[in-house]
Design a protein around this motif. Sequence first.
Motif, PDB file in Angstrom:
ATOM      1  N   SER A 273      -5.464 -42.212  16.124  1.00  0.00           N
ATOM      2  CA  SER A 273      -6.689 -42.312  16.156  1.00  0.00           C
ATOM      3  C   SER A 273      -6.780 -42.087  14.608  1.00  0.00           C
ATOM      4  N   VAL A 274      -8.325 -42.252  13.483  1.00  0.00           N
ATOM      5  CA  VAL A 274      -7.908 -41.149  12.534  1.00  0.00           C
ATOM      6  C   VAL A 274      -9.435 -41.661  11.954  1.00  0.00           C
ATOM      7  N   CYS A 275      -9.533 -40.138  11.776  1.00  0.00           N
ATOM      8  CA  CYS A 275     -11.463 -40.165  11.257  1.00  0.00           C
ATOM      9  C   CYS A 275     -12.052 -39.861  12.587  1.00  0.00           C
ATOM     10  N   TRP A 276     -11.490 -38.970  13.895  1.00  0.00           N
ATOM     11  CA  TRP A 276     -12.568 -39.122  14.958  1.00  0.00           C
ATOM     12  C   TRP A 276     -12.329 -37.919  16.033  1.00  0.00           C
ATOM     13  N   MET A 277     -12.669 -36.761  15.786  1.00  0.00           N
ATOM     14  CA  MET A 277     -11.563 -36.124  16.817  1.00  0.00           C
ATOM     15  C   MET A 277     -12.145 -34.352  16.213  1.00  0.00           C
ATOM     16  N   ILE A 278     -13.561 -33.501  17.316  1.00  0.00           N
ATOM     17  CA  ILE A 278     -14.482 -32.769  16.706  1.00  0.00           C
ATOM     18  C   ILE A 278     -14.279 -31.710  17.862  1.00  0.00           C
ATOM     19  N   THR A 279     -14.806 -30.822  18.221  1.00  0.00           N
ATOM     20  CA  THR A 279     -15.405 -30.086  19.282  1.00  0.00           C
ATOM     21  C   THR A 279     -16.864 -29.674  19.439  1.00  0.00           C
ATOM     22  N   THR A 280     -17.789 -30.075  20.519  1.00  0.00           N
ATOM     23  CA  THR A 280     -18.969 -30.377  20.620  1.00  0.00           C
ATOM     24  C   THR A 280     -19.578 -29.303  19.834  1.00  0.00           C
ATOM     25  N   ASN A 281     -19.488 -27.773  19.675  1.00  0.00           N
ATOM     26  CA  ASN A 281     -19.714 -26.884  18.704  1.00  0.00           C
ATOM     27  C   ASN A 281     -20.136 -27.224  17.727  1.00  0.00           C
ATOM     28  N   VAL A 282     -19.445 -27.174  17.071  1.00  0.00           N
ATOM     29  CA  VAL A 282     -19.391 -27.933  15.750  1.00  0.00           C
ATOM     30  C   VAL A 282     -20.277 -29.171  15.660  1.00  0.00           C
ATOM     31  N   GLN A 283     -20.077 -30.336  16.128  1.00  0.00           N
ATOM     32  CA  GLN A 283     -20.808 -31.518  16.227  1.00  0.00           C
ATOM     33  C   GLN A 283     -21.830 -31.532  16.102  1.00  0.00           C
ATOM     34  N   MET A 284     -22.511 -30.341  16.999  1.00  0.00           N
ATOM     35  CA  MET A 284     -24.234 -30.462  17.204  1.00  0.00           C
ATOM     36  C   MET A 284     -24.286 -28.864  16.850  1.00  0.00           C
ATOM     37  N   THR A 285     -24.571 -28.948  15.940  1.00  0.00           N
ATOM     38  CA  THR A 285     -24.976 -28.093  15.040  1.00  0.00           C
ATOM     39  C   THR A 285     -25.111 -27.869  14.213  1.00  0.00           C
ATOM     40  N   TRP A 286     -26.718 -27.181  13.092  1.00  0.00           N
ATOM     41  CA  TRP A 286     -27.486 -27.520  11.971  1.00  0.00           C
ATOM     42  C   TRP A 286     -26.401 -26.291  11.443  1.00  0.00           C
ATOM     43  N   LYS A 287     -25.571 -25.418  11.313  1.00  0.00           N
ATOM     44  CA  LYS A 287     -24.986 -25.072  10.362  1.00  0.00           C
ATOM     45  C   LYS A 287     -24.107 -25.345   9.390  1.00  0.00           C
ATOM     46  N   TYR A 288     -23.461 -26.782   9.899  1.00  0.00           N
ATOM     47  CA  TYR A 288     -22.335 -28.348   9.071  1.00  0.00           C
ATOM     48  C   TYR A 288     -23.200 -29.005   8.272  1.00  0.00           C
ATOM     49  N   GLY A 289     -25.130 -29.381   9.062  1.00  0.00           N
ATOM     50  CA  GLY A 289     -25.842 -29.674   8.733  1.00  0.00           C
ATOM     51  C   GLY A 289     -25.418 -31.701   9.166  1.00  0.00           C
ATOM     52  N   ARG A 290     -24.649 -31.682  10.810  1.00  0.00           N
ATOM     53  CA  ARG A 290     -24.597 -32.404  11.235  1.00  0.00           C
ATOM     54  C   ARG A 290     -25.009 -32.720  12.447  1.00  0.00           C
ATOM     55  N   ASP A 363      -6.051 -35.092   2.518  1.00  0.00           N
ATOM     56  CA  ASP A 363      -7.514 -35.009   1.180  1.00  0.00           C
ATOM     57  C   ASP A 363      -7.924 -36.482   1.160  1.00  0.00           C
ATOM     58  N   MET A 364      -8.820 -36.997   2.130  1.00  0.00           N
ATOM     59  CA  MET A 364      -9.590 -38.016   2.032  1.00  0.00           C
ATOM     60  C   MET A 364     -11.021 -37.874   2.399  1.00  0.00           C
ATOM     61  N   THR A 365     -11.266 -38.972   1.749  1.00  0.00           N
ATOM     62  CA  THR A 365     -13.715 -38.259   2.880  1.00  0.00           C
ATOM     63  C   THR A 365     -13.235 -39.510   4.481  1.00  0.00           C
ATOM     64  N   HIS A 366     -14.063 -40.089   4.702  1.00  0.00           N
ATOM     65  CA  HIS A 366     -14.251 -40.708   6.117  1.00  0.00           C
ATOM     66  C   HIS A 366     -13.665 -42.794   5.942  1.00  0.00           C
ATOM     67  N   GLU A 367     -12.111 -42.033   5.636  1.00  0.00           N
ATOM     68  CA  GLU A 367     -11.301 -43.826   5.814  1.00  0.00           C
ATOM     69  C   GLU A 367     -10.183 -44.363   6.030  1.00  0.00           C
ATOM     70  N   CYS A 368      -9.316 -45.482   6.556  1.00  0.00           N
ATOM     71  CA  CYS A 368      -8.393 -45.784   6.471  1.00  0.00           C
ATOM     72  C   CYS A 368      -8.104 -46.219   5.130  1.00  0.00           C
TER      73      CYS A 368
END
Length: 385
Positions: A273-290, A363-368
């Motif tokens: 899996s490339v570029c999709w893993m997170i926890t909900t408390n970071v995904q759904m928050t204003w702190k990171y503008g996400r 060291d990259m952005t959202h890419e593969c």
Amino acid sequence: MNRTLRNLLLTACLYISATAVFSQKRPRYEYYKDIPVYVDSIHDELTYPMAWGNSSETDFDKWRASARKKVFECMMTPPRAASSYSYKVIAEEQRDGYKALKVEFPLSAWYNVRAYILVPDGKGPFPAINLLHDHGAHLFIGKEKMIKPFDEDSVVIADADKWQDVVYGGRYMGDFLARHGYVVFSADAPLWGERGRAEGVDRKKYDIIAGNMMMLGRNLSAFMTYDDIAGTDFLATLPFVDGDRIGCAGCSMGAYRSWMLSALSDKIKAGASVCWMITTNVQMTWKYGRKENGGFANCIPGLRQYLDYPHIASMACPKPMLFINGDKDKLFPVPGVKKAFDIMHDVWKSRGADENLTTEIWDMTHECPPKVQDSVLDFFDKHLK
């Protein structure tokens, strides 16, 4: 007043009225940047009681069975299964070291789909990869993002070629894997490619269709996962595929699909899996503008009451799994990625299998790009060959 002038005035009034509605604000409100203002209180109550380590079940196999059952329960009713996986070849093309097939087969009893299959030259059976395409807010193509299209409209081919430059560094990942000895299968997810709207692509309609499906007692995101499971079942029936050596991989939404499939299908032996893993408390928050911008692409009702993303992915344990995220990926802030990786490592360690879980931040952005694809190939060579 003549009719033309009256119609013009009416149109102008409707436009002014609509504009006023969209700009209206009340001094009191309950949602800010599309998230409820009480989101922190919700996070406090998301204790994930069915996660491994939180659950009272101490037998791992029994835990996985009960956790899977809960996930499927939240995924709601599946499409009716196909009675068989017979398929017809629509077109074929010989490429450098492998043959490309375009096939049509019943993915369920309700719908036939078209897919690409790449088959290496030589004597099989071969290891195989279910290659799962991304979201990208680009629904015009699906499977064509992963495998170079042929026997297709020139507009589709040009669009797919352009997409490779944007996300995959100019290289079709499916063709790359096939040149290295893998059968590669890729099909459209619901609403992508040849499974889209008769009226044409409209990203805004995705959420409406998801709502309509929900009113029918079905879940659009779950159908994507159910289809990925069925696609893997189909892949395992092919005579040139070694059913004991099937993996899956994807980028972005394809990465989400990959770890979901790895968690829920025993036919998958290794997943990347490339570029999709997170926890909900970071995904759904204003702190990171996400916030969740994928719409209903990964929305399964009620599931957060029981399990977070890394808890679900941990159902794949002790399988070999590879997770790669980018430190400049604005969709998945690094603190949430690291927390998710730690959660998964705790699970693999508890089973004495931590060497099977590889988690990396590049060291990259959202890419593969090709360098990531090279790493994915090395991973599959190690675990499927």
